[in-house]
Design an enzyme around this catalytic site. Structure first.
Site, PDB file in Angstrom:
ATOM      1  N   ARG A  66     -11.673   6.651  -2.805  1.00  0.00           N
ATOM      2  CA  ARG A  66     -11.213   5.817  -1.880  1.00  0.00           C
ATOM      3  C   ARG A  66     -11.364   4.182  -2.123  1.00  0.00           C
ATOM      4  NH1 ARG A  66      -7.894   7.747   1.664  1.00  0.00           N
ATOM      5  NH2 ARG A  66      -6.906   5.790   2.558  1.00  0.00           N
ATOM      6  N   HIS A  98      -3.732  -5.525   2.304  1.00  0.00           N
ATOM      7  CA  HIS A  98      -3.398  -5.580   3.790  1.00  0.00           C
ATOM      8  C   HIS A  98      -4.261  -7.044   3.857  1.00  0.00           C
ATOM      9  CE1 HIS A  98      -2.146  -1.725   4.282  1.00  0.00           C
ATOM     10  NE2 HIS A  98      -3.100  -1.309   3.729  1.00  0.00           N
ATOM     11  N   CYS A 148       0.865  -1.089  -0.153  1.00  0.00           N
ATOM     12  CA  CYS A 148      -0.030   0.070  -0.062  1.00  0.00           C
ATOM     13  C   CYS A 148       0.842   1.264  -0.126  1.00  0.00           C
ATOM     14  CB  CYS A 148      -0.929  -0.053   1.065  1.00  0.00           C
ATOM     15  SG  CYS A 148      -2.493   1.040   0.821  1.00  0.00           S
TER      16      CYS A 148
HETATM   17  N1  GLN Z   1      -1.882   6.911   1.650  1.00  0.00           N
HETATM   18  C1  GLN Z   1      -2.048   5.966   0.709  1.00  0.00           C
HETATM   19  C2  GLN Z   1      -3.081   6.121  -0.099  1.00  0.00           C
HETATM   20  O1  GLN Z   1      -4.292   6.547   0.385  1.00  0.00           O
HETATM   21  C3  GLN Z   1      -1.679   4.554   1.314  1.00  0.00           C
HETATM   22  C4  GLN Z   1      -2.929   4.277   2.143  1.00  0.00           C
HETATM   23  C5  GLN Z   1      -2.477   2.878   2.809  1.00  0.00           C
HETATM   24  O2  GLN Z   1      -1.456   2.555   3.068  1.00  0.00           O
HETATM   25  N2  GLN Z   1      -3.421   2.163   3.454  1.00  0.00           N
HETATM   26  O3  GLN Z   1      -3.357   5.676  -1.324  1.00  0.00           O
END
Ligand code: GLN
Length: 263
Positions: free
Chosen positions: A153, A217, A119
């Site tokens: 997101r 994850h 990520c």
């Molecule tokens: N900050 C990054 C994004 O939002 C990675 C997020 C994360 O590692 N969960 O894309």
């Protein structure tokens, strides 16, 4: 696993480890796992990736040594497998800045070490990523990818079929990221998404040589022991399958999460 890290041990009888051209000589010492910047990058229990590698190595009689490197310390160059987790935007930017200044992770990757970056870590090892306002932030350039900020997101369960070249069963994971990622010529998609978002174009993650990045994850290696074994095999050579009893929890977890994504 190099003689550089440890005093030489007496030779032990046992199967010869596979040796890869261009990589350092392997002695009978332990596999060195480096957990990079958990003080900045480690969301959703990503440390589980380290624990799974240790366990699956140990079950094959391979000793491991885990080194945790917080962001105020230099990243050692002689590790065998480097792990990075996810993180929020500001710690991610700080991590990228420090890792660029430090140079240790780049040097290790150039020397042929295995890297698994999740990520935020995945975005950081690329050429650039989108900062908290979408501004481009330079990454480490270890993997030929570029990330920016998407419209929405990607949050929830993700399932993706792995590049058949890698011989790993389909991936299950959890994702939560704003970033979208485009691959350059130097990287191949790790997998094709069947449920969820991943890179944002139907692919998920990327790899080149022994460097792997993913949005998953779960932690990803807990849910996908096949991927854990692939990384271990890149260092230790072919691995014996584990007895069914040792795989039972992972099998049940996979079954449950894959069913959840299908529902
Ligand atoms: N900050 C990054 C994004 O939002 C990675 C997020 C994360 O590692 N969960 O894309």
């Amino acid at each position: 696993m190099t003689p550089r890290h440890r005093a030489p041990e007496p030779a032990q009888p046992g199967p010869e480890r596979a040796r890869r051209p261009g990589r350092r000589r392997r002695g009978p010492s332990s596999l060195r796992l480096v957990w990079v910047y958990p003080d900045l990058l480690s969301t959703y229990g990503d440390r589980g990736n380290l624990l799974v590698l240790q366990r699956r190595a140990r079950l094959r009689g391979i000793a491991t040594e885990a080194v945790t490197v917080n962001a105020d310390k230099p990243v050692p160059r002689g590790g065998d497998i480097y792990l990075m987790g996810g993180g929020e935007d500001l710690p991610q930017i700080l991590a990228a800045r420090r890792l660029r200044a430090d140079g240790g992770l780049n040097a290790a990757a150039e020397a042929g070490a295995v890297v698994l970056a999740v990520c935020a870590g995945y975005q950081v090892i690329g050429a650039e990523f989108g900062g908290s306002e979408g501004e481009p932030v330079p990454g480490l350039g270890i993997l030929d990818i570029r990330s920016g900020r998407g419209e929405r997101r990607g949050v929830g369960e993700i399932v993706a079929d792995v590049d058949p070249e890698l011989g790993v069963p389909r991936l299950t994971g959890f994702e939560n990221h704003q970033g979208v990622t485009r691959l350059g010529r130097g990287a191949r998609p790790l997998a094709r998404v069947t449920a969820g978002v991943g890179n944002g174009d139907g692919t998920e993650g990327a790899y080149a040589g022994k460097v792997v990045g993913t949005y998953l994850h779960g932690p990803v290696l807990v849910r996908n022991p096949g991927l854990a074994d692939l990384l271990l095999s890149w260092v230790a050579g072919p691995l014996a399958a584990l007895p069914g009893a040792d795989e039972e929890w992972a099998r049940r977890l996979r079954e449950e999460r894959l069913a959840a994504a299908a529902g």
